[in-house]
Design an enzyme around this catalytic site. Structure first.
Site, PDB file in Angstrom:
ATOM      1  N   ASP A  88       0.836  -1.273  -0.080  1.00  0.00           N
ATOM      2  CA  ASP A  88      -0.066   0.063  -0.049  1.00  0.00           C
ATOM      3  C   ASP A  88       0.848   1.328   0.028  1.00  0.00           C
ATOM      4  OD1 ASP A  88       0.765  -0.679   2.673  1.00  0.00           O
ATOM      5  OD2 ASP A  88      -0.390   1.005   3.395  1.00  0.00           O
ATOM      6  N   GLU A 150       0.187  -0.590   6.144  1.00  0.00           N
ATOM      7  CA  GLU A 150       1.120  -0.039   6.732  1.00  0.00           C
ATOM      8  C   GLU A 150       0.903   1.508   6.697  1.00  0.00           C
ATOM      9  OE1 GLU A 150       4.853   1.978   8.075  1.00  0.00           O
ATOM     10  OE2 GLU A 150       3.761   2.052   5.825  1.00  0.00           O
TER      11      GLU A 150
END
Length: 448
Positions: A88, A150
């Protein structure tokens, strides 16, 4: 070792192409409208790992973003190495501030620009290059764990670690999500500050008032908020909240001209705080106001504002407790609010700091790999930023040795516009990781 270095060079063109394909996927988990892109990113990552030779590849989720786990079993007697990255990325911000489209990887002057080129899809590329250089059969067990949230604080990571503990269990954990001292000198990150944030709201009136009729008598909320926020620092810019912990930073030189070059300080703007730069960056608490909610200028009228709020981000020095620091910040805000204004503090995310004892055979193997790949001695550094999940990994796998590495450099601009990856750093980081796997598999001996 020279053959392995050459094999890394051989696989890098294909790895770069794979990295560029990943960057084109807008995997912003923080944007609900792009959750499908995050799933597409996980699918693409899983396929890359499967094609690289991992036989056991799965996409998993424990109520959050999809993560990818790929496993290559360890030969008898060999250790298992967990390689971490995340797929991500941060929101890209204002497209007009980018010199090229944020999700179209573009090379300029040896750097690859685009959101996620460095943070942290280059971590995935590094793991792929190292594994491919070993022909899909390294001398150690390899588990690749690619997280999907994250950049949103890893809210489901603890559940993932609990649910897949046996699958993720390893002897060494390599977290490829950090910085290097420069494009020519590598770093081993040995300390990271923790994070705690909150929203503070002040209220002075039950409705707005005409500023001409009541200004100078009734306090407006924004004036109160500004004065309250100003109490967070002394006149030199040091944090003025009582009860916060300060550690001791590594003794490395960080000259003022480097600070100015890396931060983009404007002419005449001075540094804040006291102590050495490493001490202020890595070992002292820091507090930043990262957002304010009040009346926007285009909607402003001659009115006393009844309520205003701000979001405060605090970095916690290694050795401190993020929860206790958030409590200290809350007490400060409640006690320092002026003129009897009502104040409400809403706690936010908390991530613990972490310090690593980087001694022993595993770290010797890592430094040997870095020296060979970079042609320079690695520098043990701290990081002012936070990677809270490292503390979670340490708690979940207390016997594992943790190495924090990465492909970023001072010019990367991670989280900002025009994020970029130095392609030479990618090559050296991939070479170092391939050599590390070889060192760790050399019958328990550290390669010279």
């Amino acid at each position: 070792m020279s053959d392995l270095v050459q094999r890394v060079r051989d696989v890098l063109p294909a790895v770069r192409a794979d990295l560029e394909d990943l960057v084109r996927i807008e995997s912003v988990w923080a944007d609900p409208g792009r959750r499908g892109e995050v799933q597409r990113s996980a699918d693409a990552t899983a396929k890359l790992l499967s094609d690289a030779g991992f036989k056991d590849v799965q996409i998993v989720s424990e109520g959050g973003a999809p993560a990818v786990i790929a496993r290559h079993p360890a030969p008898p007697g060999a250790p298992t190495v967990l390689l971490y990255a995340h797929h991500d990325v941060q929101p890209e911000g204002d497209h007009t501030q980018w010199h090229s489209p944020p999700f179209e990887p573009t090379e300029r002057d040896g750097r690859l620009y685009g959101r996620g080129t460095a943070d942290d899809k280059a971590g995935i590329a590094t793991h792929l290059a190292a594994f491919r250089a070993h022909g899909g059969n390294p001398p150690v067990g390899v588990t690749v764990f690619v997280e999907g949230e994250e950049e949103s604080g890893s809210p489901s990571l603890s559940r993932l670690l609990a649910a897949h503990r046996e699958t993720l269990a390893s002897d060494v954990i390599v977290i490829a999500d950090s910085d290097n001292w420069s494009t020519e000198v590598p770093s081993l990150t040995v300390s990271l500050r923790g994070l705690a944030d909150c929203i503070v709201e002040v209220a002075t009136l039950d409705h707005g008032l005409h500023s001409g009729l009541w200004g100078g008598v009734a306090p407006d909320a924004l004036m109160v908020l500004v004065r309250l926020l100003a109490t967070l620092h002394d006149d030199d810019g040091n944090v003025a909240v009582e009860g916060l912990y300060e550690a001791k930073a590594a003794d490395v030189d960080y000259p003022p001209e480097r600070v100015r070059a890396e931060t983009g300080l404007l002419d005449g703007v001075r540094e804040v705080g006291s102590g050495s730069v490493p001490q202020r960056l890595w070992a002292k608490p820091a507090i930043t106001v990262i957002g304010i909610d009040t009346t926007p200028i285009e909607k402003a009228s001659n009115t006393l504002i009844p309520r205003a709020r701000a979001k405060i981000s605090m970095r916690v020095a290694p050795g401190g407790d993020a929860g206790e620091h958030l409590a200290a910040l809350t007490r400060h805000l409640e006690q320092k609010v002026p003129w009897g204004a009502q104040v409400t503090v809403t706690p936010g995310d908390v991530g613990q700091p972490y310090a690593i004892d980087a001694s022993g055979a595993v770290y010797d193997a890592a430094r040997s790999a870095f020296r060979h790949a970079w042609g320079a001695e690695p520098v043990d550094t701290g990081i002012g930023g936070s990677i809270p999940f490292i503390a979670e990994f340490a708690a979940a796998f207390p016997s594992a040795k943790i190495l924090v590495t990465g492909v970023e450099d001072p010019a990367t601009q991670a989280h900002s516009v025009n994020e970029s990856l130095d392609l030479g750093v990618l090559a050296r980081a991939a070479t170092a990781e391939a050599l590390l796997l070889a060192n760790l598999g050399s019958d328990g001996q550290v390669a010279p």
